[in-house]
Design an enzyme around this catalytic site. Structure first.
Site, PDB file in Angstrom:
ATOM      1  N   SER A 128      -6.180  -3.740   7.517  1.00 19.45           N
ATOM      2  CA  SER A 128      -4.850  -4.396   7.183  1.00 19.45           C
ATOM      3  C   SER A 128      -3.839  -4.764   8.239  1.00 19.45           C
ATOM      4  O   SER A 128      -2.813  -5.148   8.254  1.00 19.45           O
ATOM      5  CB  SER A 128      -4.094  -3.311   6.280  1.00 19.45           C
ATOM      6  OG  SER A 128      -3.689  -2.325   7.051  1.00 19.45           O
ATOM      7  N   LYS A 165       1.368   0.467   9.470  1.00 20.73           N
ATOM      8  CA  LYS A 165       1.607  -0.744   8.745  1.00 20.73           C
ATOM      9  C   LYS A 165       2.621  -1.027   9.744  1.00 20.73           C
ATOM     10  O   LYS A 165       3.555  -0.356  10.647  1.00 20.73           O
ATOM     11  CB  LYS A 165       2.136  -0.456   7.439  1.00 20.73           C
ATOM     12  CG  LYS A 165       0.993  -0.346   6.375  1.00 20.73           C
ATOM     13  CD  LYS A 165       0.261  -1.439   6.168  1.00 20.73           C
ATOM     14  CE  LYS A 165      -0.853  -1.176   4.949  1.00 20.73           C
ATOM     15  NZ  LYS A 165      -1.919  -0.202   5.665  1.00 20.73           N
TER      16      LYS A 165
END
Lengths: 206, 206
Positions: A128, A165
DNA sequence: AAATATACTGTATATTTATACACTGTATAT
DNA sequence: ATATACAGTGTATAAATATACAGTATATTT
């Protein structure tokens, strides 16, 4: 650093290993005992070693020998400026991340100059964050804190899982943005564990 | 490790710093002298510190004190397994890369298990390796060797400049492949300096 | 050929150093 | 109340340790 004779090298070697192992210098008598020679043979050998720059000695005190470190000064600065930080694993639902039980190992990093806060490390899982050039198995160096600014890469606890993230907070409710357009922004509740200050990658592991 | 009194903590601290600085333990008298108290006050403090697990002592020898390292064993394994490697800068035309003059600093890395060969480090410049998730200012950990296999990331000398590319050798003449489709394969002569085995990134620098 | 470095033995000694014993007094547990 | 830990002073001493001096003998340099 002049060249040592075989005998001198043996003595220097013994002293070095002795200190490494016991953390204090041997006495003349101990060295002499080991080589089964007279103390004065050692006195002379040590004088020679000092003259040749291999040894240092603080006179008049017991066990005052030091092997001279001939690595560049800058190298020692690095050596002295290292800290070892815990590498945490992922967690089973509800378990605390920063538990000793959850320490998978340790990694060494150079102490950041502005070393406010505590550092820890986690291993990246998944893809990610590839657009931020962070890939699976990278080990992130993270400063423990529970706030972040827009755009910072954070390690957060999301659905009882540790995740990496980009933190977004431009106006509305803060959310987590994956750095891979395969994935959508995450707008569920999360808890910031720290912000990423560095990473290490080991290709022999990948 | 039981809790220390203020006085005990001061003594322990003094001993630790003394050893750090001078590399040998202080004597009871030296410690007593520093705190301007009687030797026996120190004898007792040290007994307490040993009992509480903060200090270790080899009895009967001079300067035999040791501050007890309370970090987990695994942490020490890491500490003992570190090496400091030189970080080389880029080079002016024709200059040798591996010259002491060209050492910009040192970085510490964990010794690879199969530590054949010598390691060094270079700082990445440019964006030719972004598809391999290597970005500007990353510090590469490189094993010095002059051969490589197809697909390995190599540090090479190309036109008297140090560069990082993917090494390609499937059949024809080996060539260097940037990991960024902005750039074309390089088919000029080059010399392999080493293969990339790891990297470190510091976001506070970027 | 003389000087110097090496590699020792053997002896002696002044310090350095760890360590033990006798006491005093305060604070903190049990 | 009575131990027990703490924080000291003061004194004494055996053992540990560095260091100096007097030699012997060989190899290496100048």
């Amino acid at each position: 650093m002049k060249k040592l004779t075989k005998s001198q090298a043996r003595v220097a070697d013994y002293i070095g290993k002795f200190i490494d192992e016991k953390s204090y210098s041997p006495t003349y008598k101990e060295i002499a005992g080991h080589f089964k020679v007279n103390v004065n043979a050692i006195q002379q050998a040590i004088s020679a070693l000092i003259k040749k720059g291999s040894l240092e000695k603080v006179s008049g005190i017991a066990r005052g020998l030091r092997v001279r470190d001939n690595s560049p000064e800058d190298m020692n600065k690095v050596k002295n400026n290292l800290i070892v930080i815990p590498l945490y694993g992922n967690v089973a639902a509800g378990e605390p991340v920063f538990a000793d039980d959850n320490i998978e190992g340790y990694i060494a990093v150079e102490k950041p100059r502005r070393s406010r806060g505590e550092l820890f490390s986690v291993t990246v899982r998944g893809d990610s964050m590839t657009e931020k050039k962070i890939i699976e198995k990278d080990k992130l160096i993270v400063r423990k804190q529970n706030t972040a600014s827009d755009g910072e890469i954070v390690v957060a606890l999301l659905d009882d899982e540790v995740t990496v993230k980009v933190f977004r907070a431009n106006g509305g409710t803060p959310y987590l943005q994956p750095a891979n357009n395969k994935y959508d922004p995450i707008r569920r509740p999360f808890k910031i564990l720290g912000i990423v200050v560095g990473l290490t990658r080991d290709y022999s592991v990948v």
